[in-house]
Design a protein around this motif. Structure first.
Motif, short mmCIF file in Angstrom:
data_model
loop_
_atom_site.label_atom_id
_atom_site.label_comp_id
_atom_site.label_asym_id
_atom_site.label_seq_id
_atom_site.Cartn_x
_atom_site.Cartn_y
_atom_site.Cartn_z
N PHE A 521 99.45 -10.88 83.31
CA PHE A 521 99.34 -12.33 83.15
C PHE A 521 98.40 -12.88 84.22
O PHE A 521 98.49 -12.48 85.39
N TYR A 522 97.54 -13.77 83.81
CA TYR A 522 96.66 -14.43 84.77
C TYR A 522 96.78 -15.94 84.58
O TYR A 522 96.64 -16.45 83.46
N THR A 523 97.06 -16.63 85.66
CA THR A 523 97.23 -18.08 85.58
C THR A 523 96.20 -18.75 86.48
O THR A 523 96.05 -18.36 87.66
N HIS A 524 95.50 -19.70 85.96
CA HIS A 524 94.56 -20.47 86.77
C HIS A 524 94.76 -21.94 86.41
O HIS A 524 94.43 -22.38 85.31
N ARG A 525 95.34 -22.66 87.36
CA ARG A 525 95.71 -24.05 87.10
C ARG A 525 96.53 -24.16 85.81
O ARG A 525 97.56 -23.53 85.71
N ALA A 526 96.06 -24.93 84.84
CA ALA A 526 96.86 -25.11 83.63
C ALA A 526 96.48 -24.11 82.54
O ALA A 526 96.77 -24.33 81.36
N ASN A 527 95.84 -23.03 82.94
CA ASN A 527 95.45 -22.02 81.96
C ASN A 527 96.21 -20.73 82.23
O ASN A 527 96.32 -20.29 83.38
N ARG A 528 96.74 -20.15 81.18
CA ARG A 528 97.49 -18.91 81.34
C ARG A 528 97.05 -17.92 80.26
O ARG A 528 96.98 -18.27 79.07
N PHE A 529 96.74 -16.72 80.70
CA PHE A 529 96.28 -15.68 79.77
C PHE A 529 97.17 -14.46 79.93
O PHE A 529 97.66 -14.18 81.03
N SER A 530 97.36 -13.74 78.87
CA SER A 530 98.12 -12.49 78.99
C SER A 530 97.53 -11.44 78.08
O SER A 530 96.99 -11.75 77.00
N LEU A 531 97.63 -10.21 78.52
CA LEU A 531 97.21 -9.07 77.71
C LEU A 531 98.34 -8.05 77.77
O LEU A 531 98.78 -7.68 78.87
N SER A 532 98.83 -7.64 76.61
CA SER A 532 100.02 -6.78 76.59
C SER A 532 99.83 -5.63 75.63
O SER A 532 99.26 -5.79 74.55
N TYR A 533 100.35 -4.48 76.05
CA TYR A 533 100.50 -3.34 75.14
C TYR A 533 101.98 -3.25 74.82
O TYR A 533 102.82 -3.18 75.73
#
Lengths: 564, 284
Positions: A521-533
């Protein structure tokens, strides 16, 4: 319909984009958010992640919602773009592709009058007779496409009327839903320690001619004993009140629904003189719900008691709709909403045709260090057998040591009627006992590690075979580097396979499979991204009290959430 | 503003007036005027195809199959049923005599779309107004069948079967009498063989364990065309008569007297709608 949507789309753009371009923003405010999921499907026949269009040939699927809101000149405007590409959200074993304007609305307040048109989310009371809502994980979007007027008749009293049709992805159902509610508030005045918030609501659903014609054609296939004269109109009424007195809060709601066309998935047909056939059967019945909750809160202690009795309160835009589709109302769940992987494996979906439920929850917190939570819930059928549907005893104790570490643990025990909840005839009531823990250690202000573990021990049937998938072991390690990064690795292991566990085709032996998962998970201010297997076993997925059976998943998932 | 409040209450009251409604007319088990015996092709009316997806492990499917039998009693020759064993409930039990799955059936499930649940069926391969897809729940079949029966046949179908008991060879001659010219859409013909009353294991709600005495109806046994039909390169022009011949040797474990030949003409583009269907017994 498409032209109408386009017209609104451009009107909307003109309304808020042109002032922005002209740099003459006179106090207007624009906000929005994006939510998107992308799935890459990797076929795994062994766990059952196969034989759907995505695994067979499409390999990729995505869902996205982009929402914009703009407020100015006393108006609120909203517009949402929805996208589904080979999506398995609508039907977990199917594929759905469409895109377009998923929602628009305009709100305007003129003194005490509030006007809303478009796709509206709203509810009456706790939602027992009407709730227009959205649950994206299950692709439920029951917005009311219509108009709503509300008026403040007194400073603390409001009346609301609405009419419209329920949204059906990018279309609307034919039936018309209309209703009203009155909500008030009274208190003992300054210094008094009591207040009440009473309310009343009424909702009417009028079946459209096409749905009625279809209904009549189906009933005409029934025998004279099973046939009935269906109703176009169903009326639902509800009275509710919240009493707050000192440390006590008491909510009570009673609802009644007039005779309506209902579908019983376990209905019985008489075939010949002796044979009985079990399956979907339409019938006509009135319904009722009684729901109450009492809670007490004082210093570190909180106690909540809840009870609910439901009888024939399936309320849909048309009786032909199944499972989670076409729901006009929402019946609150009566079991704890669990979050840990194994604790949340078996969920009690609300039974709209009949259940009686009780729940008690006790929490105690000592100096913000030691916390205790005990929860008990019990749900039975309403029929003569009074069979058990679900029972759960949940205990949790947590200890926080300064700011360096927190340990939480407990034991959960469940009884889960798989036959009813998952339509699996003759499946035994699944019995589980789950000890679990969650340990959080903070290295410093930025770095922390969290470890959780659960073990599910299941009961055995009369042949000595373990219920459902048998015993599970789950472990998770999560490492966080604030404020941006979180890494997790977990595995769910079928330690002692049960009746429904996959079988080795060659040896006939039950397989002890691993279901690993890795996330970044990567969070930058109000942005959140995730990459999952992800490798995920089939199970019931619930949001609120609404659940559905989800097939196994195998693949890679990317998500992005952004607000501005 | 007091007037406005009054108006609100008045409106609210009006909503609940007129609670009396004129009910629809119910006529249980109606429709027996439909033909039970084959009619001459010149008198053929609109006939509807229902393709049921099922499986021997699908506990709720017998109720769906029974519902189809009920519909067949009502609509007689005007309704033609095919039961396709495909999907997650279709794998046979180790003790099963037959594996009812065939490649064409599996391809058809993919071609017509996965259902939300079972029992499920596709009526005339049509996406009806207000529906998400072609697959329909059991409570919707009767209504859409009734709706489809209202139309006139765009094609009339005649089937001539020549079956030899000795070598179990079946020759099928299907003649399509085009009633309306179809323009701008590709039309195809599909020919299927179904078998009725095949006794084998089936999970039922009553039995708990698979019932060995269950009789499977309208089982799709084979197709004499591609699963999605063979193109009608002649095009469909009103007045034309198109003749197509097919041959198959029935496997020994099929009971020829219980087998039916099902012929249907359908579209093959974005729309997959069935224009007309007809069936005839192999040994009739």
């Amino acid at each position: 319909m498409k032209n109408l949507k386009a017209l609104f789309y451009w009107t909307f753009l003109l309304l808020f984009v042109s002032p922005l371009l002209a740099q003459e923003n006179d106090g207007g405010q624009i906000s929005g958010n994006l939510e998107t999921n992308a799935n890459f499907f990797v076929r795994d026949s062994l766990i059952g992640a196969a034989n759907t269009p995505q695994y067979d040939r499409q390999l990729y699927g995505a869902d996205a919602w982009f929402n914009l809101s703009y407020s100015n000149w006393g108006f609120d405007f909203g517009l949402r773009f929805d996208l589904f590409n080979n999506s398995n959200l609508l039907n977990p074993t199917g594929s759905y592709t469409d895109e377009g304007i998923g929602r628009w609305y305009i709100h305007k307040t003129i003194q005490k009058l509030n006007i809303s048109v478009g796709y509206l989310y709203d509810q009456v009371g706790s939602g027992i007779i009407f709730r227009a809502f959205e649950e994206r994980p299950l692709l439920i979007d029951n917005a009311l496409y219509g108009a709503r007027l509300s008026y403040d008749i007194l400073p603390d009293w409001k009346i609301k009327v609405f009419t419209g049709r329920q949204k059906q992805q990018f279309d609307v159902y034919g039936s018309v839903i209309k209703g009203l509610s009155v909500d008030g508030y009274l208190s003992g005045g300054e210094g008094a320690n009591w207040a009440i918030a009473p309310g009343f609501g009424a909702v009417n659903r009028t079946l459209d001619d096409a749905s009625m014609n279809s209904l009549v054609a189906t009933i005409n296939t029934y025998s004279a004993e099973d046939a009935f004269v269906p109703k176009y109109n169903a009326y639902a009424f509800s009275a509710f009140n919240t009493l707050t007195a000192g440390n006590f809060t008491w909510y009570v709601e009673g609802a009644y629904k007039s005779r309506d066309n209902l579908n019983d998935p376990f209905g019985e047909f008489n075939v010949g003189d002796t044979a009985i056939l079990v399956g979907d059967r339409l019938f006509l019945a009135s319904g009722s719900v009684f729901y109450s909750s009492v809670s007490y809160a004082n210093k570190g202690l909180g106690i909540t008691l809840e009870g609910k009795r439901t009888e024939n309160f399936d309320f849909r835009t048309r009786p032909q709709e199944q499972l989670n589709r076409g729901l006009v109302n929402f019946l609150p769940p009566m079991a704890r909403v669990n979050t840990y992987r194994l604790n949340a494996r078996y969920n009690a979906a609300t039974q709209t045709l009949g259940e009686q439920a009780f729940q008690a929850d006790i929490r105690y917190n000592y100096k913000r260090k030691l916390g205790i939570n005990v929860n008990f819930s019990n749900i039975n059928t309403l029929d003569k057998e009074n069979s058990l549907l679900y029972r759960e005893v949940y205990t949790e104790i947590s200890y926080k040591h300064k700011r360096s570490w927190t340990l939480l643990g407990g034991v959960q025990s469940q009884r889960y009627n798989q036959e009813v909840f998952e339509f699996k005839p003759d499946a035994p009531v699944v019995e589980t006992v789950i000890p679990y823990f969650d340990f959080l250690y903070k290295f410093d202000r930025k770095k922390s590690i969290r470890i959780e573990g659960q073990y599910m021990a299941t009961g055995k049937d009369e042949k000595g075979v373990k219920h459902d998938y048998g015993n599970w072991l789950f472990g998770l390690v999560e490492f966080s580097i604030a404020p941006h990064w979180t890494f997790t690795a977990s595995d769910m292991y079928n330690a002692a396979p049960g009746k429904n566990s996959p079988v080795d085709a060659d040896t006939g032996q039950k397989l002890r499979l691993h279901y690993p998962r890795f996330d970044v998970f990567y969070t930058h201010r109000a942005n959140r991204f995730s990459l999952s297997y992800i490798k995920q076993v089939e199970g019931v997925v619930c949001t609120g009290g609404i659940c559905r059976l989800e097939p196994a998943f195998s693949g890679v998932r990317f998500t992005a959430n952004s607000s501005f | 503003m007091k007037k406005l409040s009054f108006l609100f209450f008045l409106l609210a009251g009006l909503l609940w007036l007129g609670c009396e409604e004129i009910p629809p007319v119910i006529n249980p088990s109606a429709g027996n005027e439909n033909p039970n015996e084959p009619t001459p092709v010149e008198d053929q009316q609109r006939q509807v195809l229902i393709e049921e997806f099922t499986g021997v492990r699908c506990v709720n499917c017998p109720a769906g199959s029974a519902a189809i039998e009920g519909l067949l009693e009502i609509y007689g020759q005007r309704l033609v049923a095919i039961s396709i064993h495909a999907g997650s409930f279709a794998p046979p039990y180790p003790e099963s005599q037959y594996d009812f799955r065939i490649d064409e059936g599996i391809n058809l499930l993919s071609f017509l779309g996965e259902p939300l649940g079972y029992p499920t069926a596709v009526v005339n391969r049509k996406k009806f107004d207000g529906e998400f897809d072609l697959q329909l729940g059991r409570q919707q079949w009767a209504g859409f069948i009734a709706e489809e029966l209202l139309g006139e046949p765009q094609v009339k179908i005649d089937i001539e079967n020549a079956y030899s008991d000795e070598d179990r060879k079946l020759e099928v001659t299907a003649t399509l009498y085009v009633q309306e010219t179809i323009v701008g859409e590709e039309a195809r013909i599909s020919v299927a063989i179904t078998e009725n009353d095949v006794q084998d294991l089936q999970l039922t709600p009553e039995s708990g364990t698979p019932d060995p005495n269950y009789k499977h109806k309208h089982v799709l046994r084979d197709m004499l065309t591609n699963y999605d039909g063979n193109p009608l390169s002649e095009g469909l022009t009103a007045g034309a008569a198109i003749v197509k011949d097919y041959t198959i040797t029935l496997p020994n474990d099929w009971i020829a007297d219980n087998c039916q030949v099902v012929v249907f003409v359908h579209l093959a583009g974005d729309k997959k709608e069935v224009l007309q269907v007809h069936h005839a017994g192999v040994t009739e």
